[in-house]
Design a protein around this motif. Sequence first.
Motif, PDB file in Angstrom:
ATOM      1  N   ALA A   3       6.051  -1.871  -4.617  1.00  0.00           N
ATOM      2  CA  ALA A   3       5.038  -2.598  -3.851  1.00  0.00           C
ATOM      3  C   ALA A   3       3.625  -2.315  -4.349  1.00  0.00           C
ATOM      4  CB  ALA A   3       5.155  -2.244  -2.372  1.00  0.00           C
ATOM      5  N   PHE A   4       3.450  -1.189  -5.029  1.00  0.00           N
ATOM      6  CA  PHE A   4       2.120  -0.813  -5.511  1.00  0.00           C
ATOM      7  C   PHE A   4       1.927  -1.148  -6.990  1.00  0.00           C
ATOM      8  CE2 PHE A   4       2.694   1.788  -1.758  1.00  0.00           C
ATOM      9  CZ  PHE A   4       1.473   1.631  -1.119  1.00  0.00           C
ATOM     10  N   ASN A  65      -9.967   1.927   3.518  1.00  0.00           N
ATOM     11  CA  ASN A  65      -8.755   1.122   3.420  1.00  0.00           C
ATOM     12  C   ASN A  65      -8.511   0.522   2.041  1.00  0.00           C
ATOM     13  OD1 ASN A  65      -8.036   1.224   6.289  1.00  0.00           O
ATOM     14  ND2 ASN A  65      -9.904   0.066   6.588  1.00  0.00           N
ATOM     15  N   ASN A  69      -3.557   3.717  -3.098  1.00  0.00           N
ATOM     16  CA  ASN A  69      -2.335   3.879  -2.304  1.00  0.00           C
ATOM     17  C   ASN A  69      -2.467   3.301  -0.890  1.00  0.00           C
ATOM     18  OD1 ASN A  69      -4.124   5.757  -1.379  1.00  0.00           O
ATOM     19  ND2 ASN A  69      -2.689   7.460  -1.354  1.00  0.00           N
ATOM     20  N   SER A  70      -3.462   2.471  -0.669  1.00  0.00           N
ATOM     21  CA  SER A  70      -3.664   1.847   0.631  1.00  0.00           C
ATOM     22  C   SER A  70      -2.664   0.713   0.830  1.00  0.00           C
ATOM     23  CB  SER A  70      -5.079   1.296   0.756  1.00  0.00           C
ATOM     24  OG  SER A  70      -5.178   0.448   1.878  1.00  0.00           O
ATOM     25  N   ILE A  71      -1.844   0.817   1.836  1.00  0.00           N
ATOM     26  CA  ILE A  71      -0.858  -0.218   2.130  1.00  0.00           C
ATOM     27  C   ILE A  71      -1.558  -1.530   2.483  1.00  0.00           C
ATOM     28  CG2 ILE A  71       0.944  -0.908   3.748  1.00  0.00           C
ATOM     29  CD1 ILE A  71       1.750   2.073   3.843  1.00  0.00           C
ATOM     30  N   ASN A  74      -3.188  -3.140  -0.722  1.00  0.00           N
ATOM     31  CA  ASN A  74      -2.175  -3.635  -1.653  1.00  0.00           C
ATOM     32  C   ASN A  74      -1.424  -4.833  -1.090  1.00  0.00           C
ATOM     33  OD1 ASN A  74      -1.789  -2.037  -4.288  1.00  0.00           O
ATOM     34  ND2 ASN A  74      -2.342  -0.505  -2.763  1.00  0.00           N
ATOM     35  N   CYS A  75      -1.194  -4.854   0.191  1.00  0.00           N
ATOM     36  CA  CYS A  75      -0.568  -6.004   0.837  1.00  0.00           C
ATOM     37  C   CYS A  75      -1.457  -7.230   0.655  1.00  0.00           C
ATOM     38  CB  CYS A  75      -0.342  -5.708   2.315  1.00  0.00           C
ATOM     39  SG  CYS A  75       0.277  -7.113   3.243  1.00  0.00           S
ATOM     40  N   ARG A 105       6.362  -8.125  -2.294  1.00  0.00           N
ATOM     41  CA  ARG A 105       5.584  -6.875  -2.357  1.00  0.00           C
ATOM     42  C   ARG A 105       4.662  -6.756  -1.147  1.00  0.00           C
ATOM     43  NH1 ARG A 105       3.661  -6.627  -8.677  1.00  0.00           N
ATOM     44  NH2 ARG A 105       5.726  -6.253  -9.532  1.00  0.00           N
TER      45      ARG A 105
END
Length: 107
Positions: A3-4, A65, A69-71, A74-75, A105
């Motif tokens: 996802a990253f 944010n 590694n920020s979800i 990256n989303c 992702r």
Amino acid sequence: MEAFALPPRDLADHLLGCFWERVYCLYPFFDRQSFQQAYENLWAPKSHASHKLTDLNVGLGDRFNSAPNSIVFNCALNIVFALGCHFSTIPAQDREPFIMSFFLRAK
């Protein structure tokens, strides 16, 4: 970890450019400058100075944010890539796998 993952830089820049040109102008839901600086920071080596991100809690592009590694960031970035694919120079028959990959992702 998948996802990253980021696409190659030239593709990522192209998709982001397509998003800015064709989608963001209609739906400016976040601060472009803050998002762009956070995006640039993803590619900067740790040994180089990166863009200073705002301390304002703006969500996408702020200091809190937008780390690699920020979800949340990256989303959003993967959704931006997916939307940018619709307007990219990627051949029409090849777009769907790219779009689905970025969508999954983000999901």
